[in-house]
Design an enzyme around this catalytic site. Sequence first.
Site, PDB file in Angstrom:
ATOM      1  N   ASP B 143       0.685  -1.224   0.128  1.00 48.91           N
ATOM      2  CA  ASP B 143      -0.075   0.385   0.185  1.00 48.91           C
ATOM      3  C   ASP B 143       0.443   1.093  -0.212  1.00 48.91           C
ATOM      4  O   ASP B 143       1.553   1.303   1.005  1.00 48.91           O
ATOM      5  CB  ASP B 143      -0.594   0.328   0.981  1.00 48.91           C
ATOM      6  CG  ASP B 143      -2.161  -1.014   1.538  1.00 48.91           C
ATOM      7  OD1 ASP B 143      -2.010  -2.403   0.619  1.00 48.91           O
ATOM      8  OD2 ASP B 143      -2.505  -0.830   2.067  1.00 48.91           O
ATOM      9  N   LYS B 206      -7.193   2.806  -2.866  1.00 53.01           N
ATOM     10  CA  LYS B 206      -7.683   3.190  -1.345  1.00 53.01           C
ATOM     11  C   LYS B 206      -7.789   4.639  -0.983  1.00 53.01           C
ATOM     12  O   LYS B 206      -6.609   5.157  -1.443  1.00 53.01           O
ATOM     13  CB  LYS B 206      -5.913   2.439  -1.093  1.00 53.01           C
ATOM     14  CG  LYS B 206      -6.219   2.203   1.254  1.00 53.01           C
ATOM     15  CD  LYS B 206      -4.976   1.463   1.404  1.00 53.01           C
ATOM     16  CE  LYS B 206      -4.855   1.039   2.757  1.00 53.01           C
ATOM     17  NZ  LYS B 206      -4.139   0.862   3.553  1.00 53.01           N
ATOM     18  N   LYS B 242     -10.356   0.314  -2.114  1.00 50.97           N
ATOM     19  CA  LYS B 242     -10.414  -0.856  -0.668  1.00 50.97           C
ATOM     20  C   LYS B 242     -11.079   1.272   0.137  1.00 50.97           C
ATOM     21  O   LYS B 242      -9.806   2.070   0.177  1.00 50.97           O
ATOM     22  CB  LYS B 242      -8.616  -0.870  -0.238  1.00 50.97           C
ATOM     23  CG  LYS B 242      -8.490  -0.888   1.234  1.00 50.97           C
ATOM     24  CD  LYS B 242      -7.353  -1.645   1.345  1.00 50.97           C
ATOM     25  CE  LYS B 242      -6.962  -1.929   2.939  1.00 50.97           C
ATOM     26  NZ  LYS B 242      -5.619  -1.797   3.249  1.00 50.97           N
TER      27      LYS B 242
END
Lengths: 316, 306
Positions: B143, B206, B242
């Site tokens: 991430d 995300k 996400k």
Amino acid sequence: MEKTIKKSSLSISANGIEKKTSSKRLEVLKTYKIYIGGQFPRTESGRYYIVRNAAGTQLANVCLSSRKDFRDAVLAARGALSGWSGKAAFNRGQILYRMAEMLEGRKAQFIEELMQQDSTKAKAEKEVNLAIDRLIYYAGWCDKFQQLFSSVNPVATSHFNFSVPEPTGVVSIIAPQADSLLGLVSVIAPVIIGGNTCVVLASELKPLCAVTFAEVINSSDMPGGVINILTGKPGELASWFVDHMDVNATIYCESNSDIQKMMREKSAINVKRIVFYDKVKWNTNEGQSPYFIMDTQEIKTTWHPIENIAGSGAGY
Amino acid sequence: MKRSESLFAIPDFSLSPRIDQVGAEERASRFTKRSIKKESKLNGLKLVLNMIDLTTLEGKDTEGKVRQLCYKAMHPHDAVPGIPTVAAICVYPSMVKVAKKTLGDSGIKVASVVTAFPSGQAPRDVKIRDTKFAVNEGADEVDMVISRGKFHAGDYNFVFDEIAAIKEACGDARLKVILETGELGTFDKVRRASDIAMQAGADFIKTSTGKIQPAATMPVTLVMLEAIRDFYYKTGRMVGMKPAGGISKSKLALHYLVMVKEVLGEDWLNNHWFRFGASSLANDVLMQIVKEKTGVYQAANYFSVD
């Protein structure tokens, strides 16, 4: 026209010009709502029931609370528990005393509501006075019952061994049906002064005072969530009151044996305390006692290792 | 235009569609009106649990804490059979090795935050080394955070190149690109950042690091889902989503699932394409699952600490 001016109000006619009309003032009626986490929401279910007096006159539309209102109330009570039980006992007593002060100031309103619900003036006055006195009574006990019910226990080993009462946690209460104000106050006060938080279902047929009492609580420095008051039907909510895993004790004030049996069975799920006050006469001295406090307390015993005091000649 | 070409034809990101803020908020609020009960609620809850990236991203994290979290990921609530595991564990790079070892062959992925998370204020070579370290330690997913400062300054090429460089450093690991929408300010910018990230090769986009408020909200997630939809129509490539931070209640999580289904369709309704970045959500979902199965409201102290 001059004489009617007091009763008149302004309205606008079809051509847009203000004109004076005389009309009787519409009374603003109170919406009886429930009390959860220091707020006055309506029930999430949107349901209501009509409260009537013995003569059949409609008194109010009252929230018919659902299990989800109870769920929300338990959440609020659990959230308020650590703050409330962490307060000094003396401070809790002060807050209860403040509640009594507020109740005293709004006496007339409670008397009127009780009379609407078929009480006589003399009886209503007596009930409100007793409710105020009962709050003062328990406010006094707040920082005293611990000494009375604690003990230092003799043990065979070199330990300082003592037992003290501690709050059991979140308590769900189905309040007495008959004494709608006095009964409510008499079951709430001993529970909360011991540091518990509670969710109370008010008297089904006489719920008006309970909602007004919530307004008293709300102006008494009582943290939101310590006392939560719902209105509705015990028959519908009793099983939820007793099988919620996050409730530590349940108090039931009626003698319905089916409900009592159901409560005994369902309480086993998380071994919560079950307390029945079905024979208590709340309007007598029997209705107040420090033993009511102990019904929702747990005894914690501590073994504190010490040196052999006598042998070492320690100086205290 | 063929698919392969379209990936290389980099558009002018300043031309990304503008977003109608009021419209997006209104549309997002509609998803909360769907009623999901009984059987479908239970299945929805299980799906939510299976989509969670169980996260611990704190300075005070220890190996013990990470091992405990991994155990929780594998055994969310053994008292009730038939409960799925979570999708992944999300940790700092220094904890990847211990997480990977603890999870073994459970099938649960290890995700690692990289690129000087959460600020992203570090030179590119440091970020690339950070990424390579995590991947070498065994991270299945990384991430990264985008450089919000450069983005605000209008240096979209810098942001694009950086994401592309990290993607290259990832190798086989899937790349999630954190936009940190709470620092972007407007939906227009969220949409633009989404377009940049997907064009540069993101496997997931995300919302947030979880360190900045506001974190994930339904409207901002809706804007990103629509960006994913438009990108899919344009290129034929699926990108995952996400939302992270601020989703701690099951009911809200179910609203998100409704939104995913109605914007992207059922192909996205699995943990390969949709994840929740959360820590306390898992326990709430478990409590609701047990409530659905037993009919009794649950208490937090009967569930493991998260």
